[in-house]
Design a protein around this motif. Structure first.
Motif, short mmCIF file in Angstrom:
data_model
loop_
_atom_site.label_atom_id
_atom_site.label_comp_id
_atom_site.label_asym_id
_atom_site.label_seq_id
_atom_site.Cartn_x
_atom_site.Cartn_y
_atom_site.Cartn_z
N GLN A 144 47.62 49.60 45.02
CA GLN A 144 47.39 48.80 46.24
C GLN A 144 46.26 47.77 45.94
O GLN A 144 46.29 46.55 46.47
CB GLN A 144 47.36 49.59 47.30
CG GLN A 144 47.15 49.07 48.67
CD GLN A 144 47.18 49.99 49.75
OE1 GLN A 144 46.71 51.17 49.66
NE2 GLN A 144 47.03 49.39 50.79
N PHE A 145 45.39 48.38 45.47
CA PHE A 145 43.85 47.35 45.29
C PHE A 145 44.24 46.22 44.29
O PHE A 145 43.85 45.28 44.48
CB PHE A 145 42.78 48.38 44.64
CG PHE A 145 41.82 47.60 44.51
CD1 PHE A 145 40.84 46.87 45.49
CD2 PHE A 145 41.36 47.23 43.09
CE1 PHE A 145 39.65 46.27 45.11
CE2 PHE A 145 40.16 46.47 42.52
CZ PHE A 145 39.47 45.95 43.69
N HIS A 146 45.04 46.57 43.24
CA HIS A 146 45.54 45.73 42.09
C HIS A 146 46.19 44.37 42.91
O HIS A 146 46.31 43.24 42.59
CB HIS A 146 46.31 46.28 41.04
CG HIS A 146 45.27 46.82 39.90
ND1 HIS A 146 44.81 46.06 38.96
CD2 HIS A 146 44.96 48.15 39.69
CE1 HIS A 146 43.95 46.83 38.23
NE2 HIS A 146 43.96 47.90 38.68
N SER A 147 47.29 45.28 43.77
CA SER A 147 48.05 43.92 44.52
C SER A 147 47.22 42.98 45.27
O SER A 147 47.38 41.89 45.28
CB SER A 147 48.95 44.92 45.53
OG SER A 147 49.70 44.02 46.28
N VAL A 148 46.00 43.58 46.24
CA VAL A 148 45.21 42.84 46.82
C VAL A 148 44.48 42.06 46.03
O VAL A 148 44.01 40.86 46.36
CB VAL A 148 44.10 43.52 47.71
CG1 VAL A 148 43.22 42.83 48.57
CG2 VAL A 148 45.01 44.37 48.78
N LEU A 149 43.86 42.47 44.79
CA LEU A 149 42.88 41.76 43.99
C LEU A 149 44.01 40.58 43.36
O LEU A 149 43.42 39.30 43.35
CB LEU A 149 42.63 42.63 42.69
CG LEU A 149 41.67 41.89 41.70
CD1 LEU A 149 40.41 41.20 42.31
CD2 LEU A 149 41.46 42.62 40.59
N GLU A 150 45.01 40.60 43.08
CA GLU A 150 46.02 39.57 42.41
C GLU A 150 46.13 38.51 43.42
O GLU A 150 46.09 37.50 43.22
CB GLU A 150 47.29 40.15 42.07
CG GLU A 150 47.23 40.71 40.51
CD GLU A 150 46.84 39.80 39.56
OE1 GLU A 150 47.32 38.45 39.55
OE2 GLU A 150 45.97 39.97 38.65
#
Length: 189
Positions: free
Chosen positions: A119-125
């Motif tokens: 989920q964090f990686h998705s927001v970061l991307e």
């Protein structure tokens, strides 16, 4: 003495050209006039050092270039911190004395755990995709894949100074985006 080597004729023969040259660099009529006057005076005073390896006009343009560079250097040295950053898009993050307007929020989660969160990686991307293209590229190369400065600079055809400016701006934008879209949600995992 021909008219080319007669300093009294330089203003008539080269003045308009030198003035246009100064205007194209300085974009200020009064300053261009001052630079023209300083150039002609310096040329007149230093005429005995003119070797004749170029035309008088080329020699005078060389003097004018140095006068403009000296003026710009002097202006940069005399700027205050506020003037230096007034057009910097990141200046909203800082006070007049250069400190943070609002200190960055402390991370409540362990950064290593965040690296494992899809989920964090998705927001970061999503946040990275909002950056200008050049910032995206240098951020990914330098901070995500770990390329060294020299490699990034060569790949992107930029100087190391420009790289650091791009990274600084990208990191500030990502900080704001992550604070808003991740840390500000109160749903961190």
């Amino acid at each position: 003495m021909n008219s080319e080597s007669d300093p009294h004729q330089w203003l008539n023969e080269h003045g308009d050209y030198l003035y246009r040259y100064a205007m194209s660099r300085l974009h200020n009529e009064d300053l261009a006039s001052d630079m023209l006057q300083e150039t002609l005076l310096a040329g007149w005073k230093g005429f005995d050092r003119f070797a004749g390896q170029s035309t008088i006009r080329t020699w005078l343009v060389g003097i004018l270039k140095h006068k403009i560079i000296d003026h710009i250097r002097k202006e940069i040295r005399s700027r205050t911190l506020n003037e230096a950053v007034e057009n910097d898009p990141t200046s909203a993050y800082f006070n007049d004395n250069g400190s943070w307007s609002e200190a960055p929020s402390a991370w409540k989660d362990n950064p290593e755990d965040l690296c494992q969160s899809d989920q964090f990686h998705s927001v970061l991307e999503t946040c990275i995709s909002k950056l200008p293209e050049k910032q995206q590229i240098v951020f990914r190369m330098r901070d995500i894949t770990g390329e060294d400065t020299e490699t990034v600079c060569k790949s992107c055809d930029i100087t190391s100074t420009h790289l650091h400016v791009l990274l600084h701006r990208a990191r500030l934008a990502l900080r704001k985006c992550l604070e808003w879209n991740w840390f500000g949600q109160g749903t961190q995992s």
